[in-house]
Structures are given as structure tokens and as C-alpha cells.
Enzyme design. Structure first.
Site, PDB file in Angstrom:
ATOM      1  N   GLU A   1      -3.441   7.529  -4.377  1.00 20.62           N
ATOM      2  CA  GLU A   1      -3.291   6.246  -3.692  1.00 20.62           C
ATOM      3  C   GLU A   1      -3.068   5.106  -4.682  1.00 20.62           C
ATOM      4  O   GLU A   1      -3.710   5.065  -5.735  1.00 20.62           O
ATOM      5  CB  GLU A   1      -4.562   5.972  -2.881  1.00 20.62           C
ATOM      6  CG  GLU A   1      -4.519   4.706  -2.057  1.00 20.62           C
ATOM      7  CD  GLU A   1      -5.874   4.396  -1.437  1.00 20.62           C
ATOM      8  OE1 GLU A   1      -6.059   4.639  -0.239  1.00 20.62           O
ATOM      9  OE2 GLU A   1      -6.757   3.905  -2.158  1.00 20.62           O
TER      10      GLU A   1
ATOM     11  N   TYR B   1       0.854  -1.194   0.000  1.00 20.33           N
ATOM     12  CA  TYR B   1       0.000   0.000   0.000  1.00 20.33           C
ATOM     13  C   TYR B   1       0.879   1.230   0.000  1.00 20.33           C
ATOM     14  O   TYR B   1       1.831   1.326   0.783  1.00 20.33           O
ATOM     15  CB  TYR B   1      -0.896   0.017   1.260  1.00 20.33           C
ATOM     16  CG  TYR B   1      -1.737   1.275   1.349  1.00 20.33           C
ATOM     17  CD1 TYR B   1      -3.031   1.288   0.847  1.00 20.33           C
ATOM     18  CD2 TYR B   1      -1.228   2.449   1.902  1.00 20.33           C
ATOM     19  CE1 TYR B   1      -3.797   2.445   0.902  1.00 20.33           C
ATOM     20  CE2 TYR B   1      -1.994   3.610   1.948  1.00 20.33           C
ATOM     21  CZ  TYR B   1      -3.268   3.594   1.451  1.00 20.33           C
ATOM     22  OH  TYR B   1      -4.023   4.740   1.490  1.00 20.33           O
TER      23      TYR B   1
END
Ligand code: ADP
Ligand code: MG
Length: 409
Positions: free
Chosen positions: A198, A110
Site C-alpha cells: 500500500e 491512494y
């Protein structure tokens, strides 16, 4: 403004970030064969393009090994209604489906750049344990989330990116490509005036290559004036009524209730909504006609409020400051004449020339209810939508204003 995954990935690609081979988006199953061809040989992954994450767990990301499988998936996905843990119970209709080549995954990481409001600077947030369960990880193992504060102009420094790579366990020979990746991500954040960029997951392939499998970009609407390419993109978050309001310079947000509110000034609009709720009602919208509203704008605002079929009463709460109340009353009357009004109208005016304004409303002969204070107006509006229950839906003892002074606020 939120960008869809495929839009984010197009931007990633222009900054040199590796993304899966794409067959583009389809809006119709007939476009599928072409998309599969463009994405290269199978297996493929079909991904619902909606402005919410959590699609993987909600059936919005499906792998297809053969063209026949892909067709079955596309048939079910185009037009499907999807609820994910990020849509707050609302179903989003899938209008577009992205076709990507399926990647082999060794690890999922992530990584995101977000705005750290407290630190007053951008921050990279990363975790070696990326993928679809990142929210749970943040709850159960917050120490597994890394944070690196960035300089708002320079972005990420090479030493910061290298430090992150070590902590994330990036293979040594990919150190250079990770530094380029992190630098590009921070650059996109700064260049686009984003509030979030993101990548979840950023994958490590069995060949140790880094690929951005998913992408999310949220930008700051306040910067759209200097983000021409973003401003030209379709606004997917606004409803038709919200788009109409935007065109005429009215701040309007549709809500779930049945009392349409027309107010000048964002603060007064919010106070009006709160007061309606306090009186036991539910506002149908937030609407701020602006401090210097003209009669034309008031008319446009009425039209927008009344175009919402949920509206069963309209509450006008205008504070005459620079604009005088008699001018505003005139505007309201003109608007009501132009727009067919089938629901009760409650008007509360306060401020400069308030007596003349109220007088105009009284003498107009139009069917409307005048109110003397915001509390009075809210109660009258609530009663108007629930005529049988005295005092509207208000529960006893729910704390209305305690004094006449307070009620006037
Ligand atoms: P969401 O974040 O909305 O759940 P993602 O795009 O992250 O959607 O997809 C969910 C999961 O599906 C990913 O974590 C990954 O395991 C898998 N996935 C997504 N795209 C691909 C792809 N191109 N190849 C292989 N697997 C993929
Ligand atoms: Mg994801």
C-alpha cells in the site's frame, strides 16, 4: 509478516519507485543530527515506525522546520506510546523514528495492491482522494474507490495502468512514470508473496512528480519458506513467549485470559478456547502442541504456558489419535515433574488407550484434576480460577451442552 514503513520504502527504492530522501531511522535522539544531514536540508518529517497506520492523526508524523524543532519532536517521539485507530485501543511503543525530507504536496492519491479472495486474484485499489481519511472515504463514498483485477503472474498490464492514470487524474506528462510505478507495485506484490502493498499517500508534487510518501507491506507467512530475505527479518509482531514457542515448533498465541490451554491440534485448540469461554472463563492462550507431540514438546509447552504471569490454571486437553493416551499421560507427568507447577492442573484425555492414560494420572500421586469430557474440563478449569463462585463465572442459562453426547464432543 508486516514490514515497517522504512523497510517498505527501501524495497520500493530497489524497484525504482521514487521515495523521499531519507536520513534513516533513529532509536536515540543523539543520532538525529547525522540523520538530518543525510536527509538533506529541512524541513524534515519525523515518523514513528510502528506496525499500524493512522499515525498522522495520532501524533506519529511531525514536520520540523529547524534542527531544534526536530530535536524536540524526536525527544517526544522516541519511546512514546501511541494509540491509533488501527491499534484497537492498544498502545504501541515507538522504538524507531524515520527521518525523511519533507515533500511539497499538490495532491495525495491512494493506491494499493491487495488479494481479492473472492476474485481469486490480486487487485489494485486506488483513489484520487488519498491521505489520512481514506477509511472514511471508503465508507461515505465507495464509488470513489477504483478496483482493477490483476493477473496473478503477469501483474498489471500497461493498458490497465494507463486507464488508472486517467481516472486518477495523473498529469499527462507523468503517464510513463505512473505506469512504471504501478507496474513496480504489482511486481513487489507478486515477488514478495504479499497480501498487501500500500502507498498512502502517493503524492503529486507541485512539479508534477510522483513520490511514495508512505509505504506498507504485509506478506504471507506461509510463503516464508521461499522468501529468504523476508524470513531473515526480525519478527516484530510476536511476543517473547511466542518467539520461544516458534523455535520449538509449537503454535502459541498469547491472549488476555487466565486459563492456560494445552491442546493437540489447531481445531481442538480452538474448540477448547470456545468451550472455556462458554463455561464463563477466559483462555490465556491458544496453544497447539501438534498432532505428534513428544514428551519434550509437552514439557516445552508447559514452560511457555507457565511463563505467562496471568495464568492461574492450566487445562490440558489431548485427543489421543495416532499417539496413544497412555504415552501422552506419561508425557504430561514427566512435564509436571520437571516444571514447578503452582497452579491447578486439569487434564482431559480422550481416544486410544484412554483408560490406561487415566489410570496413570490417577496413580501418579500428582495433584491434578481429571476431567471426562471437554465440557467437564472447561467447567473445572473455570471453577479453579474462581473457587468462591460455584460453577465458576458461568452465568446461568448460557447454553452449555444439552446432552451427555454433546458434552463428549
Ligand atoms: P499514516 O498513514 O500512518 O497516517 P503517513 O506516512 O501517511 O502516515 O503520513 C500522514 C500524512 O503526513 C501524509 O498524508 C502526508 O500528508 C504527511 N507526510 C508524510 N510524510 C511526509 C513527507 N515526507 N513530506 C511531507 N508530508 C508528509
Ligand atoms: Mg499513510
Amino acid at each position: 509478516m508486516k514490514l515497517l514503513e522504512y523497510e517498505a520504502k527501501e524495497i520500493f527504492a530497489t524497484y525504482g519507485i521514487p521515495v523521499p530522501q531519507s536520513g534513516g531511522v533513529i532509536t536515540d535522539v543523539r543520532q538525529l543530527p547525522e540523520a538530518l544531514k543525510k536527509a538533506g536540508g529541512g524541513p524534515w518529517v519525523l515518523k514513528a515506525q510502528v506496525l499500524a497506520g493512522g499515525r498522522g492523526k495520532a501524533g506519529g508524523v511531525k514536520i520540523a522546520k529547524t534542527p531544534a524543532e526536530a530535536e524536540a519532536v524526536a525527544k517526544a517521539m522516541v519511546g512514546m506510546k501511541m494509540v491509533t485507530h488501527q491499534t484497537h485501543g492498544k498502545a504501541l511503543v515507538v522504538g524507531e523514528v524515520l527521518v525523511n525530507k519533507c515533500s511539497d504536496i499538490k495532491r495525495e492519491i491512494y493506491i494499493a495492491v491487495a488479494m481479492d479472495r473472492k476474485g481469486e486474484r490480486p487487485v489494485v485499489i486506488a483513489s484520487a482522494e488519498g491521505g489520512v481519511a481514506i477509511e472514511e472515504l471508503a465508507q461515505s463514498k465507495p464509488e470513489a474507490i477504483l478496483k482493477v483485477p490483476l493477473d496473478a503472474v503477469r501483474g498489471i498490464e500497461p493498458y490497465q495502468a494507463r486507464g488508472l492514470a486517467f481516472k486518477l487524474g495523473i498529469p499527462a506528462k507523468e503517464l510513463g512514470s505512473f505506469v512504471r510505478f504501478a507496474t513496480a507495485l504489482a511486481r513487489i506484490f507478486i515477488d514478495l508473496d504479499a497480501s498487501l502493498v500500500e502507498v498512502n499517500p502517493l503524492i503529486v508534487t507541485p512539479e508534477d512528480k510522483l513520490v511514495a510518501l508512505d509505504g506498507k507491506i504485509v506478506t504471507d507467512d506461509n510463503a516464508l519458506f521461499r522468501q529468504k530475505s523476508l524470513a531473515e527479518r526480525p519478527d516484530r509482531e510476536s511476543t517473547d513467549l511466542e518467539l520461544k514457542a516458534k523455535k520449538v515448533g509449537i503454535n502459541y498465541i498469547g491472549l488476555d485470559g487466565d486459563i492456560g490451554c494445552m491442546v493437540n491440534g489447531a481445531g481442538l485448540a480452538m474448540a477448547t478456547m470456545d468451550t472455556v469461554a462458554l463455561a464463563g472463563g477466559m483462555p490465556a492462550n491458544f496453544l497447539d502442541v501438534g498432532g505428534g507431540a513428544t514428551a519434550d514438546q509437552v514439557t516445552a509447552a508447559f514452560k511457555i504456558i507457565l511463563a505467562d504471569p496471568k495464568v492461574r490454571a492450566v487445562l490440558v486437553n489431548i485427543f489421543g489419535g495416532i499417539m496413544k493416551c497412555d504415552v501422552i499421560a506419561q508425557g504430561v507427568l514427566e512435564a509436571v515433574k520437571k516444571v514447578e507447577l503452582k497452579v491447578p492442573l486439569i487434564v482431559r484425555l480422550e481416544g486410544t488407550n484412554v483408560e490406561q492414560g487415566r489410570d496413570l494420572l490417577k496413580k501418579s500421586g500428582l495433584k491434578l484434576t481429571s476431567a471426562v469430557s471437554l465440557w467437564d474440563a472447561a467447567q473445572k478449569a473455570v471453577s479453579a480460577v474462581t473457587p468462591s463462585a460455584q460453577g465458576g463465572r458461568r452465568r446461568s442459562g448460557d447454553g452449555g451442552p444439552r446432552s451427555a453426547e454433546e458434552a463428549k464432543q
